[in-house]
Design a protein around this motif. Structure first.
Motif, PDB file in Angstrom:
ATOM      1  N   PRO A  39       0.808  -1.222   0.000  1.00 32.85           N
ATOM      2  CA  PRO A  39       0.000   0.000   0.000  1.00 32.85           C
ATOM      3  C   PRO A  39       0.836   1.265   0.000  1.00 32.85           C
ATOM      4  O   PRO A  39       0.346   2.335  -0.366  1.00 32.85           O
ATOM      5  N   GLN A  40       2.109   1.169   0.378  1.00 31.63           N
ATOM      6  CA  GLN A  40       2.978   2.348   0.372  1.00 31.63           C
ATOM      7  C   GLN A  40       3.331   2.780  -1.045  1.00 31.63           C
ATOM      8  O   GLN A  40       3.768   3.915  -1.262  1.00 31.63           O
ATOM      9  N   ARG A  41       3.164   1.899  -2.032  1.00 32.53           N
ATOM     10  CA  ARG A  41       3.547   2.222  -3.408  1.00 32.53           C
ATOM     11  C   ARG A  41       2.375   2.686  -4.274  1.00 32.53           C
ATOM     12  O   ARG A  41       2.567   3.081  -5.419  1.00 32.53           O
ATOM     13  N   ALA A  42       1.168   2.583  -3.763  1.00 32.96           N
ATOM     14  CA  ALA A  42      -0.011   2.929  -4.558  1.00 32.96           C
ATOM     15  C   ALA A  42      -0.366   4.406  -4.399  1.00 32.96           C
ATOM     16  O   ALA A  42      -0.242   4.981  -3.310  1.00 32.96           O
ATOM     17  N   ASP A  43      -0.794   5.025  -5.489  1.00 35.01           N
ATOM     18  CA  ASP A  43      -1.280   6.403  -5.424  1.00 35.01           C
ATOM     19  C   ASP A  43      -2.704   6.459  -4.888  1.00 35.01           C
ATOM     20  O   ASP A  43      -3.126   7.463  -4.329  1.00 35.01           O
ATOM     21  N   SER A 117       0.613  10.548   1.045  1.00 40.09           N
ATOM     22  CA  SER A 117       0.174  11.285  -0.142  1.00 40.09           C
ATOM     23  C   SER A 117      -0.920  10.573  -0.935  1.00 40.09           C
ATOM     24  O   SER A 117      -1.510  11.156  -1.845  1.00 40.09           O
ATOM     25  N   ALA A 118      -1.197   9.322  -0.595  1.00 36.34           N
ATOM     26  CA  ALA A 118      -2.150   8.531  -1.369  1.00 36.34           C
ATOM     27  C   ALA A 118      -3.596   8.857  -0.989  1.00 36.34           C
ATOM     28  O   ALA A 118      -3.890   9.266   0.130  1.00 36.34           O
ATOM     29  N   ASP A 261      -3.504   6.556 -12.347  1.00 36.53           N
ATOM     30  CA  ASP A 261      -2.755   6.374 -11.113  1.00 36.53           C
ATOM     31  C   ASP A 261      -2.696   4.907 -10.723  1.00 36.53           C
ATOM     32  O   ASP A 261      -3.709   4.198 -10.819  1.00 36.53           O
ATOM     33  N   PRO A 262      -1.545   4.431 -10.278  1.00 38.27           N
ATOM     34  CA  PRO A 262      -1.474   3.057  -9.773  1.00 38.27           C
ATOM     35  C   PRO A 262      -2.470   2.866  -8.629  1.00 38.27           C
ATOM     36  O   PRO A 262      -2.473   3.625  -7.662  1.00 38.27           O
ATOM     37  N   THR A 263      -3.333   1.883  -8.769  1.00 33.41           N
ATOM     38  CA  THR A 263      -4.428   1.672  -7.818  1.00 33.41           C
ATOM     39  C   THR A 263      -4.329   0.286  -7.194  1.00 33.41           C
ATOM     40  O   THR A 263      -4.126  -0.706  -7.883  1.00 33.41           O
ATOM     41  N   LEU A 264      -4.501   0.246  -5.885  1.00 32.85           N
ATOM     42  CA  LEU A 264      -4.545  -1.013  -5.161  1.00 32.85           C
ATOM     43  C   LEU A 264      -5.911  -1.150  -4.511  1.00 32.85           C
ATOM     44  O   LEU A 264      -6.354  -0.257  -3.783  1.00 32.85           O
ATOM     45  N   ALA A 265      -6.602  -2.247  -4.803  1.00 32.43           N
ATOM     46  CA  ALA A 265      -7.881  -2.553  -4.168  1.00 32.43           C
ATOM     47  C   ALA A 265      -7.644  -3.611  -3.105  1.00 32.43           C
ATOM     48  O   ALA A 265      -7.032  -4.649  -3.380  1.00 32.43           O
ATOM     49  N   VAL A 266      -8.121  -3.355  -1.902  1.00 33.59           N
ATOM     50  CA  VAL A 266      -7.959  -4.302  -0.799  1.00 33.59           C
ATOM     51  C   VAL A 266      -9.348  -4.697  -0.301  1.00 33.59           C
ATOM     52  O   VAL A 266     -10.120  -3.841   0.150  1.00 33.59           O
TER      53      VAL A 266
END
Length: 352
Positions: A39-43, A117-118, A261-266
């Motif tokens: 999650p630290q790498r996702a915008d 910043s995300a 934007d790079p997106t992470l779904a959790v």
């Protein structure tokens, strides 16, 4: 540290996960990939969470022969007589109460682990219209009257409002502890809103809605994720349409339909929902392959995180059983024979 729950083919592995607070979890994880799952790498990080409604004990139905029916189990009841009564417990079930406490805390911990910043969004994906489908299919065979079906709709709507309100209040508390001052947008999912009036209008006239009419309305509507999904999948019945509506929200969380934007779904949900995640993950890959998303605008990545309950039931064989299908009720007796309020016991397990 790992923990195996269940026996034989039903055994499930849970891994201890610590977010740096004073309550580590045992979680079952899906979709973990080196780097992409950080999650630290996702915008943008979109969290999907929320329990189902009721439980097998909190909802009771009776037909004209006096037979009690269970519509929440994995096996649909065989209707033989008209339905005469639908009753629900006024208060939240032990299943709903425990799920809200556990999922809201886990969702807040995920939000706190995201880069400052995300952008973080929590999607409360609590079913509502999907529950209409449990009785809609009996309308054509006259096993339920339009009046009783309308009562069912109203009971579902009321329970949905209760669960969402309770979840939001608890989530505010957990976010305030996990990441005070952080701006987190909370939205309530409504993937079937476009067809709700079709369903209610037909039901009021004593008609079961035509599945293809509902599919066409969703495919031709303003929701681009539905358009993408229905280009690949065709539901065979109302129950399958309900499943696809959960998949829609997971795909939406992955950002397949928008932005670069790079997106992470959790997905922070109860363990049985991993099957929905598995289908959503496969469909995400198919959508990318079909050109619905430019590979260069991703990555669009999905992770399933299923925290283990701190209270659960065992079935007749002594195996692990989810509270949704095996609700023990509000009270039990301990080894001394004293009455224990299980709702209070669950609250103590998650006390701040």
């Amino acid at each position: 540290m790992n923990l195996t729950v269940g026996r034989g083919d039903s055994a499930v592995l849970f891994t201890q996960l610590d977010f740096g607070r004073d309550h580590p979890y045992f979680v079952h994880l899906k979709g973990i990939r080196q780097g992409a799952s950080d999650p630290q790498r996702a915008d943008r990080v979109n969290i999907v969470t929320g329990p189902c409604l009721f439980s097998d004990r909190a909802l009771s139905l009776r037909d004209s022969s006096g037979r009690e029916l269970n519509i929440l189990g994995s096996r649909r009841p065989k209707w033989s007589s008209p339905l005469t009564e639908v009753c629900v417990d006024a208060g939240l079930s032990i299943y709903e109460h425990e799920s809200i406490l556990r999922q809201s805390r886990a969702a807040a911990d995920v939000a706190a682990s995201v880069a400052p910043s995300a952008r973080v969004v929590v999607n409360l994906d609590v079913p509502r219209v999907q529950y209409y489908f449990h009785l809609l299919g009996t309308l054509a065979d006259r096993y339920v009257s339009p009046e009783l079906l309308d009562r069912w709709f109203r009971l579902v709507d009321l329970r949905h409002a209760q669960v969402v309100d309770c979840f939001r209040r608890r989530l505010d508390i957990e976010l305030g502890r996990a990441c005070p001052g952080r701006k987190v947008l909370v939205r309530v999912s409504a993937p079937l809103a476009a067809v709700e009036e079709y369903i209610r209008s037909d039901a009021a006239r004593g008609r079961a809605p035509v599945l293809q009419d509902l599919v066409d309305a969703l495919a031709q509507g303003q929701d681009h994720v539905w358009k993408m999904l229905l280009d690949l999948e065709s539901p065979r019945d109302l129950s399958e349409l309900g499943v696809l509506s959960y998949i829609v929200e997971e795909l939406r969380a992955a950002g397949i339909h928008e932005g670069a934007d790079p997106t992470l779904a959790v997905m922070v949900e109860n363990y049985p929902e991993w099957k929905v995640f598995h289908r959503a993950q496969r469909l995400l890959r198919r959508l990318v392959a079909h050109g619905w998303s430019d590979r260069e605008t991703g990555p669009h990545h999905m992770v399933g995180m299923y925290p283990l309950e701190r209270m659960f039931s065992v079935d007749a064989t002594g195996d692990w059983a989810p509270l949704y299908f095996n609700d023990p009720g509000r009270h039990a007796r301990d080894e001394k024979g004293d009455v224990v309020d299980l709702k209070d016991a669950v609250s103590d397990l998650y006390r701040l």
